[in-house]
Design a protein around this motif. Structure first.
Motif: not given
Length: 463
Positions: A349-368
């Motif tokens: 659960i942890l690994v898949t959760n952090l993987l999704g969070a990483m993609f979300s944060v990177i996408f948001t910070v780069v394009l916001i």
């Protein structure tokens, strides 16, 4: 699972969510956009700290109690082995907040610390009520906490003319009362005078709950961190708009919290066969169809939903369809994640959760800074999509979800067309197409909806 248990989960689990929807129009008329952004910022921080301070030991207590229906003495040992470390962490957290407020000169000690400690203990004791199968008690304290939060908040805004600080104190007071009532309901289920602490068992519980704590933080990264990023890059004004959209998007959780709590009970109690998460092949696909039908209905209604708030927030509707879709994907990911819990492999659960969070944060910070709140919305959607497919890939050899990808692709396609029509062809075209899509989905999903609801809600012969 009996109808009474489903009803208890509905009342206990949905009360706080319904309360948040009732409060949204009130907030929008009595708080400035920036004040609502500040309140949402504070509540987002609380949502992060609750699982960290509580270390998710409430989940360990529930897991061991529901799996091992032992006597009063053993239940008491499990309770104290998880409660005492929780209380210790609460004291450490309150002390840290006190030091921070003194050093930084920020007057947040009373409200913030009270709400944090109340949130940790409320979550813990509500899980204990589930663990000892006091489902009526679970419903009572859930409803009470929600009702008092609503009542105290309305009192603060309408009569006392209070602001963000007073609203925080109001929610803390509601949690405190709910905790006291929970303890009263549990007085006969534990030997309260028999205080003990077994460090060896505490370590075992922490090994189980540690990844769940990190998982909860990962969910926070997906659901809440984008709100923090919005504040840092765009300010409290835009944060207030995004807060309205993100809170309304959690409507999907109203349905899912009841279904998923019931499924979790059956998974952890071992009522499944070897190949399916919920006892029969194809159940996930039926769950998927219900979710997509709900998504189409809510997306078509997005502009109408925003009529319930002050006109300053109306533009939030354009982000709702994206966030509704993200909520649906989060439900799919949570459903599949129960497979990891069943075998006590919370690391997955942890690994898949952090993987999704990483993609979300990177996408948001780069394009916001380029596309504004669209970056936060699409980033959340992308994060849950990554989590969903990572979990399905990780469990492909252990569980047969009976899912045909054709319906999933069709659902995504219709959602994209509906959203595009709302944005570029006008809201009327969106309404017309939305009604057509809902009718088509309702027709194709009718039998599946009845089967799934009959399986999890209407099976009165089981106890």
């Amino acid at each position: 699972m009996t109808k009474s248990r489903v009803l208890s989960y509905a009342i206990g689990g949905l009360s706080s969510k319904l309360m948040s929807f009732i409060l949204l129009p009130v907030y929008s008329y009595y708080l400035a956009v920036s004040e609502l952004g500040e309140l949402d910022y504070m509540l987002s921080l609380i949502a992060l700290l609750v699982p960290i301070v509580g270390m998710q030991l409430s989940d360990s207590a529930y897991r061991w109690m529901v799996a091992d229906d032992s006597g009063l003495s053993k239940r008491t040992e499990v309770m104290y082995d998880t409660l005492l470390p929780t209380l210790l962490m609460c004291m450490v957290a309150v002390g840290s907040i006190f030091v921070f407020s003194r050093v930084k000169g920020v007057d947040v000690l009373l409200g913030f610390a009270s709400l944090l400690m109340g949130g940790v203990l409320f979550s813990y004791f509500q899980q204990l009520l589930r663990g000892v199968k006091r489902f009526n008690g679970y419903a009572i304290v859930g409803f009470l906490q929600a009702f008092l939060t609503l009542a105290f908040s309305v009192l603060v805004l309408l009569w006392l003319q209070g602001g963000v600080r007073e609203l925080i104190l109001a929610q803390a007071a509601a949690n405190c009362v709910a905790v006291i009532v929970s303890i009263a309901l549990l007085r006969a289920d534990f030997q309260w005078s028999r205080v003990s602490l077994r460090l060896g068992r505490v370590r075992e519980y922490l090994i189980y709950s540690g990844p769940l704590m990190a998982n909860a933080v990962g969910w926070w990264l997906l659901l809440m961190l984008n709100r923090i990023i919005v504040v840092e890059y765009l300010g409290y004004e835009e944060s207030g708009i995004y807060a309205i959209a993100s809170r309304y998007s959690s409507m999907v959780a109203i349905v899912n919290s009841v279904i998923l709590l019931g499924i979790q009970d059956r998974v952890l109690e071992g009522e499944n066969d070897a190949n399916s998460l919920v006892g029969e092949r194809g159940a996930f696909e039926r769950f998927l169809k219900i979710e997509f039908l709900l998504l189409m209905i809510l997306c078509a209604m997005s502009p109408l939903i925003m009529l319930t708030v002050d006109e300053n927030y109306y533009k939030a509707w354009i982000y709702l369809p994206i966030l509704f879709a993200a909520s649906v994907l989060s439900a799919f990911a949570a459903y599949i994640g129960l497979g990891y819990q069943r075998v006590r492999n919370t690391n997955g659960i942890l690994v898949t959760n952090l993987l999704g969070a990483m993609f979300s944060v990177i996408f948001t910070v780069v394009l916001i800074e380029r596309i504004g709140l669209y970056a936060a919305s699409v980033g959340t959607l992308l994060g849950f999509a990554v989590m969903l497919f990572a979990r399905q890939y990780g469990l492909r050899k252990d569980y047969n979800l009976g899912m045909r990808y054709g319906f999933f692709v069709k659902g995504v396609f219709f959602w994209m067309v509906l959203y595009a029509l709302q944005l570029f062809a006008g809201q009327v075209a969106g309404y017309v197409f939305g009604v057509m899509v809902v009718l088509v989905f309702s027709s194709s999903c009718r039998e599946d909806i009845f089967q799934l609801l009959g399986r999890f809600v209407g099976n009165a012969k089981r106890s």
